[in-house]
Design an enzyme around this catalytic site. Sequence first.
Site, short mmCIF file in Angstrom:
data_model
loop_
_atom_site.label_atom_id
_atom_site.label_comp_id
_atom_site.label_asym_id
_atom_site.label_seq_id
_atom_site.Cartn_x
_atom_site.Cartn_y
_atom_site.Cartn_z
N CYS A 45 40.00 34.85 35.10
CA CYS A 45 40.21 35.34 33.82
C CYS A 45 40.76 33.25 33.48
O CYS A 45 40.03 32.54 32.72
CB CYS A 45 41.09 35.91 32.68
SG CYS A 45 40.80 37.60 33.44
C1 BEZ Z 1 40.48 38.28 36.78
O1 BEZ Z 1 40.60 37.84 35.46
O2 BEZ Z 1 40.34 37.61 38.15
C2 BEZ Z 1 40.54 40.04 36.65
C3 BEZ Z 1 40.69 40.99 35.75
C4 BEZ Z 1 41.29 42.21 36.22
C5 BEZ Z 1 40.73 42.73 36.89
C6 BEZ Z 1 40.03 42.36 38.16
C7 BEZ Z 1 39.75 40.56 38.27
#
Ligand code: BEZ
Length: 210
Positions: A45
């Site tokens: 994200c």
């Molecule tokens: C991420 O944004 O890196 C992420 C969020 C939730 C689960 C796995 C990755």
Amino acid sequence: MSLRINDTAPDFHAETTDGPIDFHQWIGDGYAVLFSHPKDFTPVCTTELGYVAKIKDEFDRRNVKVIGLSVDPVDSHHQWEGDIAETQGTAVNFPMIGDPDRKVADLYDMIHPNANDTLTVRSVFVIAPDKTVKLTLTYPASTGRNFDEILRVIDSLQLTAYKKVATPANWRNGENVIIVPALSNDEAKELFPDGWDEQKPYLRVTKQPS
Ligand code: BEZ
């Protein structure tokens, strides 16, 4: 029930990092992209939000507003923005909705319990000026989205909303387009005076109209 193409995008009131909004009023007369991410302070994200901030001018040029969402509250988003600026080299320059009670997530069916009971998946909604949904995408948490593809789709949506054309596989703005099958050849002659390449009666390729 999930939202489908041409459904009206649900309106809502929400807190964002830029203050409270009423969604339809916030969209105004242009297009909007509403996209969710699973959680604040997560790696994928962080890269997505940094990338969208970097290409925000491209959305502005197309008269498209962008807004993010996660089920974390706005004060958490504000804290996370510091990390995004530090690691991605760009300050977040668009609002993020805080949705701790999951009101918006539920309205847009962004929580997929077989993926995760509480976190939003990576949803994307492109919403037209008439507030109808024109594109939906759903990615899993483990896969960052291709925001250049979202811009490409917006180019197609904005062209095909006004011209009697459709865009072929992997089309990019400026490339040849397809005359919609519903248009007869007589009608097409009026709209496309430079003609077209008729590869099949249903496959008529022409220059992108301006
Ligand atoms: C991420 O944004 O890196 C992420 C969020 C939730 C689960 C796995 C990755």
